[in-house]
Design an enzyme around this catalytic site. Sequence first.
Site, PDB file in Angstrom:
ATOM      1  N   ARG A 120       6.126   3.780   5.885  1.00 22.21           N
ATOM      2  CA  ARG A 120       6.243   4.134   7.306  1.00 22.21           C
ATOM      3  C   ARG A 120       5.322   5.273   7.759  1.00 22.21           C
ATOM      4  O   ARG A 120       4.711   5.946   6.968  1.00 22.21           O
ATOM      5  CB  ARG A 120       7.696   4.501   7.620  1.00 22.21           C
ATOM      6  CG  ARG A 120       8.261   5.633   6.800  1.00 22.21           C
ATOM      7  CD  ARG A 120       9.747   5.854   7.178  1.00 22.21           C
ATOM      8  NE  ARG A 120      10.378   6.834   6.326  1.00 22.21           N
ATOM      9  CZ  ARG A 120      10.997   6.559   5.182  1.00 22.21           C
ATOM     10  NH1 ARG A 120      11.089   5.318   4.760  1.00 22.21           N
ATOM     11  NH2 ARG A 120      11.533   7.522   4.455  1.00 22.21           N
ATOM     12  N   ASP A 121       5.342   5.454   9.087  1.00 23.48           N
ATOM     13  CA  ASP A 121       4.723   6.593   9.775  1.00 23.48           C
ATOM     14  C   ASP A 121       3.193   6.533   9.794  1.00 23.48           C
ATOM     15  O   ASP A 121       2.503   7.436   9.307  1.00 23.48           O
ATOM     16  CB  ASP A 121       5.198   7.934   9.163  1.00 23.48           C
ATOM     17  CG  ASP A 121       6.713   7.989   9.000  1.00 23.48           C
ATOM     18  OD1 ASP A 121       7.412   7.315   9.778  1.00 23.48           O
ATOM     19  OD2 ASP A 121       7.205   8.673   8.072  1.00 23.48           O
TER      20      ASP A 121
ATOM     21  N   GLN B 164      10.932  10.865  18.206  1.00 20.05           N
ATOM     22  CA  GLN B 164      12.045  10.062  17.696  1.00 20.05           C
ATOM     23  C   GLN B 164      13.296  10.465  18.464  1.00 20.05           C
ATOM     24  O   GLN B 164      13.641  11.659  18.527  1.00 20.05           O
ATOM     25  CB  GLN B 164      12.220  10.330  16.196  1.00 20.05           C
ATOM     26  CG  GLN B 164      11.118   9.759  15.333  1.00 20.05           C
ATOM     27  CD  GLN B 164      11.218   8.255  15.225  1.00 20.05           C
ATOM     28  OE1 GLN B 164      12.039   7.731  14.501  1.00 20.05           O
ATOM     29  NE2 GLN B 164      10.394   7.552  15.983  1.00 20.05           N
TER      30      GLN B 164
ATOM     31  N   ASN C  33      14.055  13.844  16.763  1.00 19.11           N
ATOM     32  CA  ASN C  33      13.462  14.334  15.516  1.00 19.11           C
ATOM     33  C   ASN C  33      11.937  14.290  15.603  1.00 19.11           C
ATOM     34  O   ASN C  33      11.407  15.005  16.484  1.00 19.11           O
ATOM     35  CB  ASN C  33      14.088  13.753  14.241  1.00 19.11           C
ATOM     36  CG  ASN C  33      14.134  12.264  14.084  1.00 19.11           C
ATOM     37  OD1 ASN C  33      14.756  11.573  14.872  1.00 19.11           O
ATOM     38  ND2 ASN C  33      13.506  11.742  13.076  1.00 19.11           N
ATOM     39  N   ASP C  34      11.244  13.565  14.809  1.00 16.90           N
ATOM     40  CA  ASP C  34       9.789  13.743  14.691  1.00 16.90           C
ATOM     41  C   ASP C  34       9.013  13.638  16.011  1.00 16.90           C
ATOM     42  O   ASP C  34       9.280  12.741  16.814  1.00 16.90           O
ATOM     43  CB  ASP C  34       9.187  12.653  13.803  1.00 16.90           C
ATOM     44  CG  ASP C  34       9.935  12.431  12.523  1.00 16.90           C
ATOM     45  OD1 ASP C  34      10.906  13.139  12.253  1.00 16.90           O
ATOM     46  OD2 ASP C  34       9.543  11.521  11.795  1.00 16.90           O
TER      47      ASP C  34
ATOM     48  N   TRP D 258      19.472  13.266  21.053  1.00 11.21           N
ATOM     49  CA  TRP D 258      18.871  13.674  19.775  1.00 11.21           C
ATOM     50  C   TRP D 258      17.359  13.496  19.743  1.00 11.21           C
ATOM     51  O   TRP D 258      16.833  12.490  20.221  1.00 11.21           O
ATOM     52  CB  TRP D 258      19.498  12.822  18.670  1.00 11.21           C
ATOM     53  CG  TRP D 258      18.741  12.817  17.386  1.00 11.21           C
ATOM     54  CD1 TRP D 258      17.692  11.992  17.051  1.00 11.21           C
ATOM     55  CD2 TRP D 258      18.949  13.663  16.253  1.00 11.21           C
ATOM     56  NE1 TRP D 258      17.245  12.276  15.785  1.00 11.21           N
ATOM     57  CE2 TRP D 258      17.999  13.297  15.269  1.00 11.21           C
ATOM     58  CE3 TRP D 258      19.851  14.697  15.974  1.00 11.21           C
ATOM     59  CZ2 TRP D 258      17.926  13.923  14.035  1.00 11.21           C
ATOM     60  CZ3 TRP D 258      19.773  15.321  14.731  1.00 11.21           C
ATOM     61  CH2 TRP D 258      18.824  14.936  13.780  1.00 11.21           C
TER      62      TRP D 258
ATOM     63  N   PHE E 211      10.534   3.595  14.352  1.00 15.29           N
ATOM     64  CA  PHE E 211      10.319   4.829  13.601  1.00 15.29           C
ATOM     65  C   PHE E 211       8.964   5.450  13.974  1.00 15.29           C
ATOM     66  O   PHE E 211       8.249   4.966  14.837  1.00 15.29           O
ATOM     67  CB  PHE E 211      10.427   4.550  12.102  1.00 15.29           C
ATOM     68  CG  PHE E 211      11.845   4.571  11.573  1.00 15.29           C
ATOM     69  CD1 PHE E 211      12.941   4.398  12.414  1.00 15.29           C
ATOM     70  CD2 PHE E 211      12.103   4.766  10.217  1.00 15.29           C
ATOM     71  CE1 PHE E 211      14.261   4.426  11.928  1.00 15.29           C
ATOM     72  CE2 PHE E 211      13.400   4.797   9.717  1.00 15.29           C
ATOM     73  CZ  PHE E 211      14.480   4.625  10.568  1.00 15.29           C
ATOM     74  N   SER E 212       8.630   6.522  13.260  1.00 18.13           N
ATOM     75  CA  SER E 212       7.497   7.361  13.677  1.00 18.13           C
ATOM     76  C   SER E 212       6.148   6.650  13.655  1.00 18.13           C
ATOM     77  O   SER E 212       5.952   5.687  12.921  1.00 18.13           O
ATOM     78  CB  SER E 212       7.428   8.600  12.796  1.00 18.13           C
ATOM     79  OG  SER E 212       8.451   9.478  13.188  1.00 18.13           O
TER      80      SER E 212
ATOM     81  N   GLU F   1       6.745  10.889   3.407  1.00 14.70           N
ATOM     82  CA  GLU F   1       6.827  10.490   4.809  1.00 14.70           C
ATOM     83  C   GLU F   1       5.715  11.171   5.616  1.00 14.70           C
ATOM     84  O   GLU F   1       5.194  12.210   5.232  1.00 14.70           O
ATOM     85  CB  GLU F   1       8.173  10.928   5.420  1.00 14.70           C
ATOM     86  CG  GLU F   1       9.397  10.382   4.724  1.00 14.70           C
ATOM     87  CD  GLU F   1      10.681  10.750   5.470  1.00 14.70           C
ATOM     88  OE1 GLU F   1      11.396   9.837   5.887  1.00 14.70           O
ATOM     89  OE2 GLU F   1      10.981  11.951   5.629  1.00 14.70           O
TER      90      GLU F   1
END
Length: 496
Positions: free
Chosen positions: A167-168, A55, A38-39, A36, A98-99, A224
């Site tokens: 976050r991020d 991610q 994602n970002d 998988w 996380f990102s 986000e």
Amino acid sequence: MNIDLLAKARAYETEYGDRITETERPVYHVTPTVGWLNDPNGFSFYDGYYHLFYQYNPYSTTWDTMHWGHLVSEDLLHWKRLPAALAPSKQYDNFGIFSGSAITAPDGRHLLIYTGVEEFEAGDGSKEIRQTQCLAFGDGVDYEKYENNPVITPEMLPDGSSTADFRDPKIWYEEKENCYYCVIGSSTFNDGGTVVLFSSPDLYNWKYVSTLDKSSNDYGFMWECPDLFRIGGTDFIPLLPMKMFARGIEFHSGNNAAYLAGIYDREKHTFMRRGIFSLDYGIDFYAPQSMVTPDGRRIMVAWMQTPETKHATPQNAKWFGQLTFPRELTQKEGRLIQNPIREIETLRKEEVFYEDVCIQDRTRLPGVSGRIVDLTVHVRPGGGALYRKFTVKVAEDEELFTSLTYDPAESILYFDRSYSGFMHYILSERKAHVRYRGGEITLRFLIDRFSVEVFVNDGEQTMSNTIYTRQSADGISFEAVGGTAVIDVEKYTIDL
Ligand code: FRU
């Protein structure tokens, strides 16, 4: 933590990454080594290479326990897979890495700043989440977490901020001030999503500077993945408003990808918003991140999927999640313009050109087909009545197709993948208002096996969409209804 999750992920990549053949992947879009994605994260230029992290959950095609996957490239076109860069290993990131973003540290090391997510047991026995910002330093392949992590904690935020949605971090260096800054997404109990600014003289000691803008509960409870950059006198803050109500056709309900346009006062650290717009009008676009190339271009990539479509996994998938093709950002009249990076021109083969073709009934043009294609269609009115609708169908066979229809009276573009072959009931349509030009419109399609990205009127708007139509459906057709359209067509096969 007792198990070395990074070593485990790297061993898993070695064993399973190669089992995915090249024909199972898109040609010029990034996918995860296995599992998988994602970002996009840590998009940066370091030691002669573009670095792109993402991610990542190597073990399945669904979101779980985030790691950072890693790729490098010399030209933003050919990507080489490197071993996973980060995995949970500490109490403060036990729930996931996380990102975040990346920069070169003064001592020459590559610095990653990411959100560490901690899951802990609250007093009443329930599980709670806490998000902090953490550092890792490396040589472009191996990274070590900073011993005094975290460097930014939610206690540094103004009162009334959430400790679970913070976050991020997107970092940059302000040369004139010899100071580092980062913007971070946050959520407040009274105002919903906010973008907060932090600064540091040395990368280790950070302080809260200001809140640049807030949702005021109009645009979601949490923002986000913020970014902040100036192009041609306008400052832009891309961000992701979570769980908002639809607004006209500009924003759909749920999670959106938006940008704020305005002026950031670099001395007072305030932001004057002039407008908020969708960043992309397709179905699959989320979590963008940008960087500046050595020759000064601002380039953006994004996750070509969204939280709303994250379960639309094709059957028997060995990977799931793609990034958009890198886009160069420019500015026109205070709005962002996005176009595919010009490097793509070096990949163009087998050009086919048509000029002044009259279109009424459904028409196919010899040589204009394919699923790995860069296609531009310039549409204008023919003599007589203005056409009522003009449609381009791609990835077409007798049964399946994906369509884009322009309605000049409303000046609306409709994207529709209802008949593209998804077996799930998923979101399949989206529409966008486009600038009216008397029935003229330019549509550029980047098609790459499992996706269609559309660039409207030289990048004034974009629509990013995944399609999992069988690859044999490679037809492209044009049709005008209620009048004649005249088109010019420029088509290339993309060959890496
Ligand atoms: C956006 C996002 C980020 C977060 C990451 C977790 O898609 O929710 O806010 O850091 O994904 O995977």
